[in-house]
Design a protein around this motif. Structure first.
Motif, PDB file in Angstrom:
ATOM      1  N   LYS A 179      -3.167  54.460  39.030  1.00 46.13           N
ATOM      2  CA  LYS A 179      -4.243  53.760  38.328  1.00 46.13           C
ATOM      3  C   LYS A 179      -5.382  54.700  37.944  1.00 46.13           C
ATOM      4  N   LYS A 180      -5.543  55.780  38.688  1.00 47.61           N
ATOM      5  CA  LYS A 180      -6.630  56.726  38.435  1.00 47.61           C
ATOM      6  C   LYS A 180      -6.296  57.695  37.295  1.00 47.61           C
ATOM      7  N   MET A 181      -5.079  57.631  36.791  1.00 43.44           N
ATOM      8  CA  MET A 181      -4.641  58.551  35.749  1.00 43.44           C
ATOM      9  C   MET A 181      -4.583  57.835  34.402  1.00 43.44           C
ATOM     10  N   ASP A 182      -4.538  58.626  33.329  1.00 43.36           N
ATOM     11  CA  ASP A 182      -4.373  58.021  32.013  1.00 43.36           C
ATOM     12  C   ASP A 182      -2.898  57.703  31.780  1.00 43.36           C
ATOM     13  N   CYS A 183      -2.615  57.054  30.656  1.00 44.67           N
ATOM     14  CA  CYS A 183      -1.268  56.544  30.390  1.00 44.67           C
ATOM     15  C   CYS A 183      -0.228  57.667  30.341  1.00 44.67           C
ATOM     16  N   LYS A 184      -0.566  58.785  29.697  1.00 50.29           N
ATOM     17  CA  LYS A 184       0.396  59.886  29.583  1.00 50.29           C
ATOM     18  C   LYS A 184       0.715  60.487  30.947  1.00 50.29           C
ATOM     19  N   GLN A 185      -0.311  60.647  31.774  1.00 54.50           N
ATOM     20  CA  GLN A 185      -0.077  61.179  33.113  1.00 54.50           C
ATOM     21  C   GLN A 185       0.794  60.236  33.936  1.00 54.50           C
ATOM     22  N   GLN A 186       0.520  58.947  33.806  1.00 51.14           N
ATOM     23  CA  GLN A 186       1.325  57.948  34.517  1.00 51.14           C
ATOM     24  C   GLN A 186       2.793  58.047  34.111  1.00 51.14           C
ATOM     25  N   ASN A 187       3.030  58.151  32.807  1.00 47.96           N
ATOM     26  CA  ASN A 187       4.408  58.233  32.323  1.00 47.96           C
ATOM     27  C   ASN A 187       5.116  59.474  32.856  1.00 47.96           C
ATOM     28  N   ARG A 188       4.401  60.596  32.876  1.00 52.22           N
ATOM     29  CA  ARG A 188       5.003  61.838  33.374  1.00 52.22           C
ATOM     30  C   ARG A 188       5.330  61.735  34.869  1.00 52.22           C
ATOM     31  N   ILE A 189       4.424  61.170  35.649  1.00 49.59           N
ATOM     32  CA  ILE A 189       4.643  61.045  37.092  1.00 49.59           C
ATOM     33  C   ILE A 189       5.810  60.105  37.377  1.00 49.59           C
ATOM     34  N   VAL A 190       5.832  58.968  36.691  1.00 51.41           N
ATOM     35  CA  VAL A 190       6.906  58.001  36.911  1.00 51.41           C
ATOM     36  C   VAL A 190       8.247  58.593  36.491  1.00 51.41           C
ATOM     37  N   PHE A 191       8.267  59.289  35.358  1.00 57.36           N
ATOM     38  CA  PHE A 191       9.509  59.936  34.918  1.00 57.36           C
ATOM     39  C   PHE A 191       9.977  60.961  35.946  1.00 57.36           C
ATOM     40  N   ALA A 192       9.029  61.727  36.509  1.00 59.60           N
ATOM     41  CA  ALA A 192       9.381  62.730  37.521  1.00 59.60           C
ATOM     42  C   ALA A 192       9.945  62.061  38.772  1.00 59.60           C
ATOM     43  N   ILE A 193       9.342  60.936  39.161  1.00 64.06           N
ATOM     44  CA  ILE A 193       9.836  60.203  40.340  1.00 64.06           C
ATOM     45  C   ILE A 193      11.266  59.725  40.107  1.00 64.06           C
ATOM     46  N   LEU A 194      11.500  59.143  38.931  1.00 65.67           N
ATOM     47  CA  LEU A 194      12.836  58.637  38.623  1.00 65.67           C
ATOM     48  C   LEU A 194      13.842  59.777  38.504  1.00 65.67           C
ATOM     49  N   LEU A 195      13.425  60.886  37.913  1.00 68.80           N
ATOM     50  CA  LEU A 195      14.334  62.016  37.743  1.00 68.80           C
ATOM     51  C   LEU A 195      14.713  62.614  39.095  1.00 68.80           C
ATOM     52  N   ILE A 196      13.716  62.862  39.934  1.00 69.32           N
ATOM     53  CA  ILE A 196      13.985  63.479  41.235  1.00 69.32           C
ATOM     54  C   ILE A 196      14.801  62.552  42.123  1.00 69.32           C
ATOM     55  N   SER A 197      14.392  61.280  42.187  1.00 72.41           N
ATOM     56  CA  SER A 197      15.140  60.330  43.019  1.00 72.41           C
ATOM     57  C   SER A 197      16.532  60.092  42.454  1.00 72.41           C
ATOM     58  N   GLY A 198      16.673  60.118  41.111  1.00 70.06           N
ATOM     59  CA  GLY A 198      17.986  59.939  40.499  1.00 70.06           C
ATOM     60  C   GLY A 198      18.919  61.099  40.807  1.00 70.06           C
ATOM     61  N   LEU A 199      18.381  62.336  40.754  1.00 71.38           N
ATOM     62  CA  LEU A 199      19.193  63.500  41.086  1.00 71.38           C
ATOM     63  C   LEU A 199      19.588  63.496  42.562  1.00 71.38           C
ATOM     64  N   ALA A 200      18.636  63.121  43.423  1.00 71.58           N
ATOM     65  CA  ALA A 200      18.937  63.046  44.853  1.00 71.58           C
ATOM     66  C   ALA A 200      19.991  61.978  45.128  1.00 71.58           C
ATOM     67  N   TYR A 201      19.862  60.852  44.434  1.00 73.18           N
ATOM     68  CA  TYR A 201      20.836  59.777  44.603  1.00 73.18           C
ATOM     69  C   TYR A 201      22.205  60.209  44.073  1.00 73.18           C
ATOM     70  N   GLY A 202      22.203  60.900  42.945  1.00 78.88           N
ATOM     71  CA  GLY A 202      23.464  61.399  42.409  1.00 78.88           C
ATOM     72  C   GLY A 202      24.149  62.366  43.363  1.00 78.88           C
ATOM     73  N   TYR A 203      23.359  63.203  44.035  1.00 75.99           N
ATOM     74  CA  TYR A 203      23.932  64.128  45.016  1.00 75.99           C
ATOM     75  C   TYR A 203      24.490  63.372  46.212  1.00 75.99           C
ATOM     76  N   LEU A 204      23.793  62.303  46.624  1.00 72.39           N
ATOM     77  CA  LEU A 204      24.299  61.461  47.714  1.00 72.39           C
ATOM     78  C   LEU A 204      25.652  60.861  47.329  1.00 72.39           C
ATOM     79  N   LEU A 205      25.771  60.395  46.083  1.00 70.34           N
ATOM     80  CA  LEU A 205      27.041  59.844  45.621  1.00 70.34           C
ATOM     81  C   LEU A 205      28.118  60.926  45.558  1.00 70.34           C
ATOM     82  N   TYR A 206      27.720  62.133  45.176  1.00 71.55           N
ATOM     83  CA  TYR A 206      28.668  63.249  45.157  1.00 71.55           C
ATOM     84  C   TYR A 206      29.225  63.489  46.559  1.00 71.55           C
ATOM     85  N   LEU A 207      28.337  63.504  47.569  1.00 70.84           N
ATOM     86  CA  LEU A 207      28.781  63.695  48.946  1.00 70.84           C
ATOM     87  C   LEU A 207      29.689  62.547  49.381  1.00 70.84           C
TER      88      LEU A 207
END
Length: 422
Positions: A179-207
């Motif tokens: 909430k303390k960030m502007d819209c562009k910063q929010q989008n970048r942070i959320v995208f990073a969260i989804l990307l990192i968690s998605g890659l980690a989840y994909g690795y879990l599925l690989y294992l």
């Protein structure tokens, strides 16, 4: 001077504190649930035929194609559950009443239908009712369902309900920082969260798909968890994270799903072709659908693509269209339909298994799917009319208790609710 909602409520009714203002309903979720239910029914219907010895290669290949078109079914229920949990309980959560409601609406039907499926199998075979092993098998059904094979999902999703306060606390802390960030910063942070968690989840599925089967684990709880990992919530955690993002950033999520629609449609086609080829390449005389299990990285990407594609399309369709209304009705009674649909397939199999169906497996699969979907939904609808229906199909009349002024006029009915995701 601006008049606040509370001032209006106080003017209209001095007891404004009894009025509860709820968030607007997310209309596209109910028809999405209906589509997911039909996808699951199709998968279980074709599983009844694709492994038969007399199936022809053409039918086998066509059923495999249909199987990949419906891969989004079960993970979508996890996603939808998360969306509504985070959306409805963002402001306040009273955990005892929350878990008590979920236990009554979801776990009690699971117990009752586990008993129904167990009895259905036991009554069609020789059973020594005095043997302790008979009753031990019933206890095992409550933890690792076999007779009601589809009921594993209830065990898995209930783990999310039990741990929801923890997930909610983490999600709200992240949202407060955003909430303390502007819209562009929010989008970048959320995208990073989804990307990192998605890659980690994909690795879990690989294992899970390529490595865990080879792990040497000491017999005990570790071996049990490893063997039943498909029923552990962690193996579906990304869909829950995605649901939280959708709930907290609903308008932006909708916008993104519509914007990526053309490219996502192309991606879905390419992934569909690749996974179908992968199954054909890895199968022998019998089609091996386990090659495209949920817990495989490439299948995960296909499921995400299908989910995004359907969500974007549903957001573009008018809520007044007949298509939308039909799938909204299906979604409303989908939980009861999900509970009963395997029993309907079981009944149909009594007639189809003795038949020689060479050259007709595709047709009988489609017929079985249609009959199962229709009968399951109408059984769910009928059971929802009964007293204590929440304990049968998790579906009941909504009681209006949020305000002293609310009254139900003669002949007016409160809407039914689907307890799996509402």
């Amino acid at each position: 001077m601006f008049i606040t909602i509370r001032q209006w409520a106080s003017f209209l009714c001095p007891d404004w504190r009894f009025i509860t203002l709820k968030k607007p309903r997310i209309e596209e979720l109910t028809p999405f649930r209906g589509l997911a239910f039909l996808a699951i029914v199709m998968q279980h219907s074709l599983a009844e035929y694709i492994y038969r010895a007399d199936i022809l290669p053409a039918d086998s290949i066509m059923l495999m194609f249909i199987y990949h078109l419906t891969r989004f079914g079960t993970p979508t229920f996890v996603f939808l559950s998360a969306v509504l949990l985070f959306y409805n309980y963002e402001q306040k959560l009273h955990y005892p009443s929350f878990i008590r409601k979920r236990f009554g609406d979801i776990y009690v039907p699971f117990i009752l239908w586990t008993l129904v499926y167990w009895l259905s199998v036991r009554l069609t075979m020789y059973t020594n009712w005095l043997d302790a092993g008979t009753w031990k098998s019933l206890v095992r059904e409550l933890f690792a369902p076999q007779a009601g094979y589809h009921l594993w999902f209830i065990i898995m999703v209930f783990q999310f309900y039990l741990l929801f306060p923890l997930f909610r606390r983490i999600a709200i802390q992240i949202k407060n920082r955003l909430k303390k960030m502007d819209c562009k910063q929010q989008n970048r942070i959320v995208f990073a969260i989804l990307l990192i968690s998605g890659l980690a989840y994909g690795y879990l599925l690989y294992l899970s798909y390529y490595r865990m089967g080879q792990w040497a684990v000491t017999p005990g709880i570790g071996q049990t968890l490893l063997n039943h990992r498909t029923s552990i919530f962690v193996m579906y955690i990304f869909y829950f994270i995605l649901g939280a993002v959708c709930a907290f950033m609903l308008d932006r999520f909708r916008s993104v799903m519509v914007k990526i629609l053309p490219w996502n449609a192309l991606l879905s086609i390419l992934l569909f072709v690749y996974l179908a080829y992968d199954v054909l390449r890895g199968s022998g005389d019998t089609m091996n659908l386990n090659i495209s299990t949920y817990l495989k990285p490439t299948t995960f990407v296909l499921i995400l693509s299908q989910m995004f594609l359907i969500y974007g399309i549903l957001h573009l369709i008018s809520v007044k269209s007949k298509f939308y209304k039909l799938f909204t009705w299906i979604g409303r009674y989908s939980f009861g339909g999900y509970l009963v649909h395997a029993l309907v397939i079981y009944w149909i199999s009594f007639f189809t298994r003795p038949l020689q169906l060479a050259g007709y497996h595709l047709g009988f699969t489609l017929l079985t799917f249609a009959l199962t979907a229709v009968f399951s939904l109408f059984i769910s609808y009928g059971l929802s009319r009964l007293p204590f229906s929440r304990y049968l199909v998790g579906l009941g009349r909504r009681r209006i208790t949020t305000t002293k002024l609310d009254k139900i006029e003669p002949g007016m009915k409160a809407p039914a609710t689907n307890s799996l995701t509402e």
